[in-house]
Design a protein around this motif. Structure first.
Motif, short mmCIF file in Angstrom:
data_model
loop_
_atom_site.label_atom_id
_atom_site.label_comp_id
_atom_site.label_asym_id
_atom_site.label_seq_id
_atom_site.Cartn_x
_atom_site.Cartn_y
_atom_site.Cartn_z
N LEU A 1 0.84 -1.21 0.00
CA LEU A 1 0.00 0.00 0.00
C LEU A 1 0.87 1.26 0.00
O LEU A 1 0.58 2.23 -0.71
CB LEU A 1 -0.93 -0.02 1.21
CG LEU A 1 -1.91 1.15 1.33
CD1 LEU A 1 -2.80 1.26 0.09
CD2 LEU A 1 -2.77 0.98 2.58
N SER A 2 1.94 1.22 0.78
CA SER A 2 2.86 2.35 0.82
C SER A 2 3.48 2.63 -0.54
O SER A 2 3.59 3.78 -0.98
CB SER A 2 3.96 2.08 1.85
OG SER A 2 4.99 3.05 1.79
N ARG A 3 3.86 1.55 -1.23
CA ARG A 3 4.49 1.74 -2.55
C ARG A 3 3.47 2.15 -3.62
O ARG A 3 3.85 2.80 -4.59
CB ARG A 3 5.22 0.47 -2.96
CG ARG A 3 6.43 0.13 -2.07
CD ARG A 3 7.40 1.32 -1.93
NE ARG A 3 7.04 2.24 -0.85
CZ ARG A 3 7.60 3.44 -0.67
NH1 ARG A 3 8.51 3.88 -1.53
NH2 ARG A 3 7.25 4.20 0.33
N LEU A 4 2.21 1.79 -3.43
CA LEU A 4 1.18 2.31 -4.31
C LEU A 4 1.12 3.83 -4.17
O LEU A 4 1.04 4.56 -5.17
CB LEU A 4 -0.18 1.69 -3.98
CG LEU A 4 -1.38 2.26 -4.74
CD1 LEU A 4 -1.21 2.08 -6.25
CD2 LEU A 4 -2.67 1.61 -4.25
N CYS A 5 1.17 4.30 -2.93
CA CYS A 5 1.19 5.75 -2.70
C CYS A 5 2.41 6.38 -3.36
O CYS A 5 2.33 7.48 -3.92
CB CYS A 5 1.20 6.05 -1.20
SG CYS A 5 -0.34 5.65 -0.34
N ASP A 6 3.54 5.68 -3.31
CA ASP A 6 4.76 6.21 -3.90
C ASP A 6 4.63 6.37 -5.41
O ASP A 6 5.23 7.28 -6.00
CB ASP A 6 5.94 5.28 -3.57
CG ASP A 6 7.27 5.84 -4.04
OD1 ASP A 6 7.57 7.00 -3.72
OD2 ASP A 6 8.00 5.11 -4.74
N GLY A 7 3.87 5.50 -6.05
CA GLY A 7 3.62 5.65 -7.47
C GLY A 7 2.56 6.70 -7.77
O GLY A 7 2.65 7.43 -8.75
N LEU A 8 1.57 6.78 -6.88
CA LEU A 8 0.47 7.71 -7.11
C LEU A 8 0.89 9.17 -6.99
O LEU A 8 0.38 10.02 -7.73
CB LEU A 8 -0.67 7.43 -6.13
CG LEU A 8 -1.58 6.26 -6.45
CD1 LEU A 8 -2.49 5.96 -5.26
CD2 LEU A 8 -2.41 6.56 -7.69
N ASP A 9 1.80 9.48 -6.07
CA ASP A 9 2.12 10.89 -5.85
C ASP A 9 2.71 11.54 -7.10
O ASP A 9 2.34 12.66 -7.47
CB ASP A 9 3.01 11.10 -4.62
CG ASP A 9 4.34 10.35 -4.70
OD1 ASP A 9 4.65 9.73 -5.73
OD2 ASP A 9 5.07 10.39 -3.69
N GLY A 10 3.59 10.81 -7.79
CA GLY A 10 4.16 11.35 -9.02
C GLY A 10 3.12 11.51 -10.11
O GLY A 10 3.12 12.50 -10.86
#
Length: 201
Positions: A60-69
């Motif tokens: 879930l954290s890495r999904l956020c990492d992709g979403l922010d960009g």
């Protein structure tokens, strides 16, 4: 190494989800902060003996990492957003091995320390190269549009997440997996130093 291949598959659905979040007024920096908080929660879950919960939180954290960009591309990319993204990534990358060291210090502390050393060295080589590349106006879009120069290597974000997932699925094998991945990270560090010698020497 795998980032370029995986991005072609992951980016389209992430972009669609990002566009949806933008319609609800969700900002890129808020998602970056959420990714860090969730990543730290993953490390805490691991340290407390719940690696499978940690695995779900890592993803879930890495999904956020992709979403922010992706959200930033749909709205307005900022220097602060790029700064927070990379700094929080490094905090997350350090927190997960630390969680395993706390989980089983006798077995995991030394391999975690070795892995963190290679992370530290590799991160320094990555950021120092980016600074000098900016100074010399060297640019690349090999990893998409970024806030600064991304030099590639054997151990990149995808390989790191795969290693973290393996840690959670096979916690008894943490020392072996951590040392193998530390070797990959050390190789990437050495390759980046050699690239800097060739480019800036």
């Amino acid at each position: 190494m795998l980032d370029a291949v995986l991005r072609r598959r992951i980016d389209p659905p992430v972009a669609r989800l990002a566009a949806l979040l933008v319609t609800y007024g969700v900002g890129a920096n808020a998602v970056t902060v959420a990714g860090l908080v969730i990543g730290l929660a993953a490390a805490a879950a691991i340290a407390l003996g719940s690696p499978l919960l940690g695995l779900m939180l890592i993803l879930l954290s890495r999904l956020c990492d992709g979403l922010d960009g992706a959200i930033a591309k749909d709205t307005r990319p900022t220097d602060l957003g790029g700064y927070l993204d990379i700094v929080f990534d490094f905090v997350f990358y350090g927190a997960i091995p630390l969680g395993f060291a706390v989980l089983n210090p006798a077995q995991n502390a030394l391999p975690a320390a070795v892995l963190l050393l290679t992370f530290y060295a590799n991160g320094a080589s990555f950021l120092a190269y980016a600074i000098l590349a900016e100074k010399r106006k060297i640019a690349t879009d090999v990893r998409g549009t970024k806030s600064f120069f991304f030099s590639t290597g054997l151990a990149e974000a995808s390989e790191t997440i795969i290693a973290f997932c393996l840690f959670c699925l096979f916690p008894g094998w943490f020392p072996v997996i951590a040392l193998v991945f530390a070797g990959m990270t050390a190789w990437t560090f050495a390759a980046r130093v050699w690239l800097a010698v060739r480019t800036f020497g």
